[in-house]
Write a protein that holds these residues in place. Structure first.
Motif, PDB file in Angstrom:
ATOM      1  N   PHE A 191       0.819  -1.204   0.000  1.00  0.00           N
ATOM      2  CA  PHE A 191       0.000   0.000   0.000  1.00  0.00           C
ATOM      3  C   PHE A 191       0.858   1.260   0.000  1.00  0.00           C
ATOM      4  CE2 PHE A 191      -2.291   3.413   2.165  1.00  0.00           C
ATOM      5  CZ  PHE A 191      -3.426   3.492   1.376  1.00  0.00           C
ATOM      6  N   ASN A 192       1.802   1.337   0.928  1.00  0.00           N
ATOM      7  CA  ASN A 192       2.627   2.545   1.022  1.00  0.00           C
ATOM      8  C   ASN A 192       3.512   2.724  -0.202  1.00  0.00           C
ATOM      9  OD1 ASN A 192       1.609   3.261   3.593  1.00  0.00           O
ATOM     10  ND2 ASN A 192       3.016   1.834   4.582  1.00  0.00           N
ATOM     11  N   SER A 193       3.995   1.607  -0.761  1.00  0.00           N
ATOM     12  CA  SER A 193       4.778   1.686  -2.002  1.00  0.00           C
ATOM     13  C   SER A 193       3.920   2.203  -3.149  1.00  0.00           C
ATOM     14  CB  SER A 193       5.351   0.316  -2.363  1.00  0.00           C
ATOM     15  OG  SER A 193       6.253  -0.135  -1.378  1.00  0.00           O
ATOM     16  N   GLY A 194       2.671   1.769  -3.182  1.00  0.00           N
ATOM     17  CA  GLY A 194       1.766   2.250  -4.224  1.00  0.00           C
ATOM     18  C   GLY A 194       1.581   3.745  -4.171  1.00  0.00           C
ATOM     19  N   LEU A 195       1.443   4.294  -2.956  1.00  0.00           N
ATOM     20  CA  LEU A 195       1.271   5.739  -2.818  1.00  0.00           C
ATOM     21  C   LEU A 195       2.548   6.495  -3.165  1.00  0.00           C
ATOM     22  CD1 LEU A 195      -0.831   6.106   0.466  1.00  0.00           C
ATOM     23  CD2 LEU A 195      -1.598   5.741  -1.874  1.00  0.00           C
ATOM     24  N   ILE A 196       3.676   5.981  -2.699  1.00  0.00           N
ATOM     25  CA  ILE A 196       4.943   6.676  -2.936  1.00  0.00           C
ATOM     26  C   ILE A 196       5.335   6.627  -4.412  1.00  0.00           C
ATOM     27  CG2 ILE A 196       7.412   6.674  -2.432  1.00  0.00           C
ATOM     28  CD1 ILE A 196       6.670   5.637   0.385  1.00  0.00           C
ATOM     29  N   ILE A 197       5.301   5.428  -4.992  1.00  0.00           N
ATOM     30  CA  ILE A 197       5.655   5.294  -6.412  1.00  0.00           C
ATOM     31  C   ILE A 197       4.663   6.054  -7.280  1.00  0.00           C
ATOM     32  CG2 ILE A 197       5.880   3.664  -8.335  1.00  0.00           C
ATOM     33  CD1 ILE A 197       6.815   1.583  -6.255  1.00  0.00           C
ATOM     34  N   GLY A 198       3.362   5.872  -6.991  1.00  0.00           N
ATOM     35  CA  GLY A 198       2.348   6.590  -7.754  1.00  0.00           C
ATOM     36  C   GLY A 198       2.493   8.088  -7.612  1.00  0.00           C
ATOM     37  N   GLY A 199       2.866   8.554  -6.410  1.00  0.00           N
ATOM     38  CA  GLY A 199       3.048   9.980  -6.181  1.00  0.00           C
ATOM     39  C   GLY A 199       4.202  10.557  -6.980  1.00  0.00           C
ATOM     40  N   PHE A 200       5.322   9.842  -6.992  1.00  0.00           N
ATOM     41  CA  PHE A 200       6.478  10.330  -7.757  1.00  0.00           C
ATOM     42  C   PHE A 200       6.178  10.353  -9.261  1.00  0.00           C
ATOM     43  CE2 PHE A 200       9.229   9.470  -4.003  1.00  0.00           C
ATOM     44  CZ  PHE A 200       9.888  10.697  -3.978  1.00  0.00           C
ATOM     45  N   LEU A 201       5.505   9.312  -9.741  1.00  0.00           N
ATOM     46  CA  LEU A 201       5.139   9.292 -11.161  1.00  0.00           C
ATOM     47  C   LEU A 201       4.147  10.404 -11.485  1.00  0.00           C
ATOM     48  CD1 LEU A 201       4.762   5.434 -11.726  1.00  0.00           C
ATOM     49  CD2 LEU A 201       6.628   6.921 -12.507  1.00  0.00           C
ATOM     50  N   ALA A 202       3.168  10.613 -10.602  1.00  0.00           N
ATOM     51  CA  ALA A 202       2.193  11.680 -10.810  1.00  0.00           C
ATOM     52  C   ALA A 202       2.867  13.045 -10.777  1.00  0.00           C
ATOM     53  CB  ALA A 202       1.097  11.601  -9.745  1.00  0.00           C
ATOM     54  N   LEU A 203       3.944  13.168 -10.010  1.00  0.00           N
ATOM     55  CA  LEU A 203       4.694  14.426  -9.972  1.00  0.00           C
ATOM     56  C   LEU A 203       5.291  14.738 -11.343  1.00  0.00           C
ATOM     57  CD1 LEU A 203       5.964  16.795  -8.458  1.00  0.00           C
ATOM     58  CD2 LEU A 203       7.810  15.256  -7.752  1.00  0.00           C
ATOM     59  N   VAL A 204       5.836  13.724 -11.995  1.00  0.00           N
ATOM     60  CA  VAL A 204       6.386  13.919 -13.349  1.00  0.00           C
ATOM     61  C   VAL A 204       5.272  14.336 -14.314  1.00  0.00           C
ATOM     62  CG1 VAL A 204       7.547  12.786 -15.292  1.00  0.00           C
ATOM     63  CG2 VAL A 204       8.232  12.265 -12.938  1.00  0.00           C
ATOM     64  N   PHE A 205       4.125  13.669 -14.205  1.00  0.00           N
ATOM     65  CA  PHE A 205       2.973  14.026 -15.037  1.00  0.00           C
ATOM     66  C   PHE A 205       2.554  15.472 -14.794  1.00  0.00           C
ATOM     67  CE2 PHE A 205      -1.757  14.299 -14.976  1.00  0.00           C
ATOM     68  CZ  PHE A 205      -1.971  14.300 -16.345  1.00  0.00           C
ATOM     69  N   ALA A 206       2.503  15.879 -13.530  1.00  0.00           N
ATOM     70  CA  ALA A 206       2.099  17.242 -13.185  1.00  0.00           C
ATOM     71  C   ALA A 206       3.083  18.262 -13.745  1.00  0.00           C
ATOM     72  CB  ALA A 206       1.982  17.394 -11.668  1.00  0.00           C
ATOM     73  N   LEU A 207       4.370  17.959 -13.694  1.00  0.00           N
ATOM     74  CA  LEU A 207       5.376  18.871 -14.248  1.00  0.00           C
ATOM     75  C   LEU A 207       5.219  18.987 -15.765  1.00  0.00           C
ATOM     76  CD1 LEU A 207       8.495  17.795 -12.147  1.00  0.00           C
ATOM     77  CD2 LEU A 207       7.143  19.890 -11.907  1.00  0.00           C
ATOM     78  N   VAL A 236       1.035  19.548  -8.390  1.00  0.00           N
ATOM     79  CA  VAL A 236       2.354  19.192  -7.853  1.00  0.00           C
ATOM     80  C   VAL A 236       2.287  19.062  -6.337  1.00  0.00           C
ATOM     81  CG1 VAL A 236       4.689  20.068  -7.436  1.00  0.00           C
ATOM     82  CG2 VAL A 236       3.741  20.135  -9.737  1.00  0.00           C
ATOM     83  N   LEU A 237       1.641  20.034  -5.679  1.00  0.00           N
ATOM     84  CA  LEU A 237       1.496  19.977  -4.226  1.00  0.00           C
ATOM     85  C   LEU A 237       0.686  18.750  -3.798  1.00  0.00           C
ATOM     86  CD1 LEU A 237       0.801  23.725  -3.336  1.00  0.00           C
ATOM     87  CD2 LEU A 237       2.969  22.482  -3.222  1.00  0.00           C
ATOM     88  N   ALA A 238      -0.351  18.415  -4.575  1.00  0.00           N
ATOM     89  CA  ALA A 238      -1.164  17.238  -4.265  1.00  0.00           C
ATOM     90  C   ALA A 238      -0.333  15.961  -4.368  1.00  0.00           C
ATOM     91  CB  ALA A 238      -2.371  17.159  -5.203  1.00  0.00           C
ATOM     92  N   THR A 239       0.531  15.869  -5.381  1.00  0.00           N
ATOM     93  CA  THR A 239       1.367  14.668  -5.532  1.00  0.00           C
ATOM     94  C   THR A 239       2.375  14.564  -4.393  1.00  0.00           C
ATOM     95  OG1 THR A 239       2.998  15.789  -6.952  1.00  0.00           O
ATOM     96  CG2 THR A 239       1.125  14.730  -8.042  1.00  0.00           C
ATOM     97  N   LEU A 240       2.914  15.690  -3.944  1.00  0.00           N
ATOM     98  CA  LEU A 240       3.835  15.671  -2.806  1.00  0.00           C
ATOM     99  C   LEU A 240       3.118  15.215  -1.538  1.00  0.00           C
ATOM    100  CD1 LEU A 240       5.835  18.978  -3.446  1.00  0.00           C
ATOM    101  CD2 LEU A 240       6.583  16.630  -3.892  1.00  0.00           C
TER     102      LEU A 240
END
Length: 209
Positions: free
Chosen positions: A64-80, A100-104
């Motif tokens: 679960f936590n890996s899903g949030l962290i990995i998904g968050g970092f990938l979503a950060l790239v998408f947001a940028l 970007v703030l939401a992904t962080l």
């Protein structure tokens, strides 16, 4: 001239990469979250919040936590990548910045499980679920101003779908716990991310608008 062509090519490549990530990020995140649920037979959609999965011992919490962290970092790239996709429009940049703030915040949720650092986890969760629909709403408005009517209206619809269940929940407490509401909000935003990523691949540069 050569430098401008090189920079333009770099922007197009970055947009394509961001588009691919916009499609794949939610798929990866939800796959890991669903695996975490599969490893937690005691999990209840009406008696738990999703974050309870991250507080369990063993593989469930890791998934679960890996899903949030990995998904968050990938979503950060998408947001940028959205900064380029939306062009040099202030409203679009504001929406992308909010995302970007939401992904962080999403990364923080996974990095600080609720059982370990509860205040940090709580504030990160609130920040994420507030900024997620807000950022999509602002981006949708920016797209409408750019005459991207279909995808703009779709973004506004997604923002409403992501926000309204929370409003109903907070005002009525109709549902005992909010795992269902969290899922509705995340799924609607994920659908928007996938469609927006596909749009970025088909129409990779709007930076000259």
């Amino acid at each position: 001239m050569a430098r401008e062509l090189w920079e333009d090519r770099g922007k197009k490549v970055w947009l394509k990469v961001s588009g691919v990530i916009g499609i794949t990020a939610p798929l990866i995140a939800f796959t890991l979250i669903l695996l975490a649920i599969a490893y937690s037979p005691q999990f209840s959609w009406t008696e738990n919040v999703l974050s309870d999965l991250g507080a369990q011992e063993g593989v469930t919490a890791v998934l679960f936590n890996s899903g949030l962290i990995i998904g968050g970092f990938l979503a950060l790239v998408f947001a940028l990548g959205l900064f380029l996709f939306l062009g040099k429009k202030m409203l679009g940049e504001i929406g992308a910045f909010l995302l970007v703030l939401a992904t962080l915040a999403l990364i923080t949720i996974g990095a600080f499980p609720s059982s370990n650092v509860n205040p940090t986890h709580y504030y990160a969760s609130v920040t994420f679920f507030v900024l997620l629909p807000l950022s999509i709403f602002v981006i949708g408005t920016a797209l409408l101003l750019m005459h991207e009517v279909k995808i703009g209206l779709f973004a506004l619809l997604v923002a409403i779908i992501a926000a309204v269940p929370w409003i109903i929940y907070l005002s009525t407490r109709f549902i005992p716990n909010n795992a269902i509401i969290e899922t509705i909000s995340a799924l609607s935003a994920s659908t928007w991310s996938i469609i927006s990523g596909h749009k970025m691949l088909k129409q990779p540069s709007q930076s000259n608008r």
